[in-house]
Design an enzyme around this catalytic site. Sequence first.
Site, mmCIF file in Angstrom:
data_model
loop_
_atom_site.group_PDB
_atom_site.id
_atom_site.type_symbol
_atom_site.label_atom_id
_atom_site.label_comp_id
_atom_site.label_asym_id
_atom_site.label_seq_id
_atom_site.Cartn_x
_atom_site.Cartn_y
_atom_site.Cartn_z
ATOM 1 N N ALA A 77 0.833 -1.209 0.000
ATOM 2 C CA ALA A 77 0.000 0.000 0.000
ATOM 3 C C ALA A 77 0.866 1.257 0.000
ATOM 4 C CB ALA A 77 -0.926 0.004 1.212
ATOM 5 N N VAL A 78 0.406 2.230 -0.755
ATOM 6 C CA VAL A 78 1.026 3.565 -0.768
ATOM 7 C C VAL A 78 -0.113 4.562 -0.606
ATOM 8 C CG1 VAL A 78 2.297 5.240 -2.183
ATOM 9 C CG2 VAL A 78 2.951 2.829 -2.227
ATOM 10 N N GLU A 110 -2.181 -12.458 -3.675
ATOM 11 C CA GLU A 110 -3.588 -12.457 -4.074
ATOM 12 C C GLU A 110 -4.048 -11.022 -4.180
ATOM 13 O OE1 GLU A 110 -5.383 -15.171 -1.350
ATOM 14 O OE2 GLU A 110 -4.925 -16.700 -2.842
ATOM 15 N N ASN A 115 -8.450 -4.755 -9.426
ATOM 16 C CA ASN A 115 -7.601 -3.788 -8.720
ATOM 17 C C ASN A 115 -6.522 -3.268 -9.687
ATOM 18 O OD1 ASN A 115 -5.642 -2.527 -7.080
ATOM 19 N ND2 ASN A 115 -6.233 -3.767 -5.329
ATOM 20 N N TYR A 121 1.881 -5.479 -10.770
ATOM 21 C CA TYR A 121 2.373 -6.855 -10.620
ATOM 22 C C TYR A 121 2.763 -7.456 -11.972
ATOM 23 C CZ TYR A 121 0.271 -6.333 -5.999
ATOM 24 O OH TYR A 121 -0.045 -5.882 -4.737
HETATM 25 C C1 COA Z 1 -0.790 -0.408 -5.967
HETATM 26 C C2 COA Z 1 -0.046 0.724 -5.292
HETATM 27 C C3 COA Z 1 0.724 0.193 -4.097
HETATM 28 C C4 COA Z 1 0.921 1.336 -6.321
HETATM 29 O O1 COA Z 1 1.690 2.326 -5.654
HETATM 30 P P1 COA Z 1 2.437 3.516 -6.441
HETATM 31 O O2 COA Z 1 3.487 4.031 -5.529
HETATM 32 O O3 COA Z 1 1.478 4.472 -6.991
HETATM 33 O O4 COA Z 1 3.084 2.686 -7.643
HETATM 34 P P2 COA Z 1 4.251 3.189 -8.599
HETATM 35 O O5 COA Z 1 4.303 4.686 -8.596
HETATM 36 O O6 COA Z 1 5.483 2.438 -8.260
HETATM 37 O O7 COA Z 1 3.702 2.712 -9.996
HETATM 38 C C5 COA Z 1 4.151 1.511 -10.578
HETATM 39 C C6 COA Z 1 3.522 1.369 -11.946
HETATM 40 O O8 COA Z 1 2.155 1.043 -11.869
HETATM 41 C C7 COA Z 1 1.348 2.032 -12.462
HETATM 42 N N1 COA Z 1 0.233 2.256 -11.569
HETATM 43 C C8 COA Z 1 0.300 2.457 -10.249
HETATM 44 N N2 COA Z 1 -0.933 2.607 -9.739
HETATM 45 C C9 COA Z 1 -1.757 2.527 -10.788
HETATM 46 C C10 COA Z 1 -3.152 2.626 -10.930
HETATM 47 N N3 COA Z 1 -3.942 2.881 -9.875
HETATM 48 N N4 COA Z 1 -3.697 2.463 -12.137
HETATM 49 C C11 COA Z 1 -2.916 2.230 -13.224
HETATM 50 N N5 COA Z 1 -1.580 2.134 -13.151
HETATM 51 C C12 COA Z 1 -1.026 2.280 -11.953
HETATM 52 C C13 COA Z 1 2.223 3.254 -12.586
HETATM 53 O O9 COA Z 1 1.835 4.046 -13.693
HETATM 54 C C14 COA Z 1 3.595 2.645 -12.747
HETATM 55 O O10 COA Z 1 3.823 2.273 -14.056
HETATM 56 P P3 COA Z 1 4.980 3.013 -14.893
HETATM 57 O O11 COA Z 1 6.234 2.906 -14.068
HETATM 58 O O12 COA Z 1 4.993 2.236 -16.153
HETATM 59 O O13 COA Z 1 4.495 4.418 -15.021
HETATM 60 C C15 COA Z 1 -1.028 1.841 -4.856
HETATM 61 O O14 COA Z 1 -1.818 2.233 -5.958
HETATM 62 C C16 COA Z 1 -1.947 1.445 -3.713
HETATM 63 O O15 COA Z 1 -1.627 1.580 -2.542
HETATM 64 N N6 COA Z 1 -3.151 0.942 -4.023
HETATM 65 C C17 COA Z 1 -4.157 0.639 -3.008
HETATM 66 C C18 COA Z 1 -3.775 -0.578 -2.198
HETATM 67 C C19 COA Z 1 -3.797 -1.832 -3.031
HETATM 68 O O16 COA Z 1 -4.775 -2.113 -3.701
HETATM 69 N N7 COA Z 1 -2.703 -2.619 -2.979
HETATM 70 C C20 COA Z 1 -2.543 -3.812 -3.768
HETATM 71 C C21 COA Z 1 -3.222 -4.987 -3.194
HETATM 72 S S1 COA Z 1 -2.501 -5.546 -1.666
#
Ligand code: COA
Length: 155
Positions: A77-78, A110, A115, A121
Amino acid sequence: MIAQLSQGCADDLDAVMRVMTSAFPDRYGEAWTRSQCAGILPMAGVKLVLAEDGEANVVGFSLYRTIVDDAELLLLAVEPNSRGKGIGRQLLSNFIADAKSSGATRVHLEVRDGNPAIQVYETAGFEQANRRRNYYRGRDGAAFDALTFVLTTQD
Ligand SMILES: CC(C)(COP(=O)(O)OP(=O)(O)OC[C@H]1O[C@@H](n2cnc3c(N)ncnc32)[C@H](O)[C@@H]1OP(=O)(O)O)[C@@H](O)C(=O)NCCC(=O)NCCS
């Protein structure tokens, strides 16, 4: 360096829960409770990794478990304000590297079907292996499938 990564512990649960609450939409039932987190932290092979910004604020975390040759990413999570800077990717890479160095040959997770994290991933090389129907329960009783993603690390 995108964010500073460090190992967390039970003392960090306030910060973890703050990120958890902001990161996961309520309606899908993906977030863990504080007691679920506190319960798993002392277990063998479980690691919490914190991502801190330049002012030492926790802006993200990963939680994972490695047992012998099998590593599972339990949570990633971020917080919304810190997204899109590569912190999620940094935490994921750290998890994969740590899993490999601990001897894991199967790395999996999972995630709720639909999402957006699935893209993160897949970019890292994970492939969909399985579907668990109605795995997540939202607050209003709605059910969502979970997809299992696997990364084979054996070269
Ligand atoms: C998934 C999550 C951890 C990604 O964090 P983040 O710091 O924004 O990710 P990054 O900046 O490293 O992005 C990594 C890549 O994914 C893409 N990406 C990240 N979030 C995205 C989104 N919501 N939709 C589409 N693409 C996404 C980015 O564009 C990036 O791709 P690129 O390097 O080709 O531009 C964050 O969106 C989050 O906390 N989501 C809610 C919690 C969750 O669902 N976690 C996963 C299940 S446990």
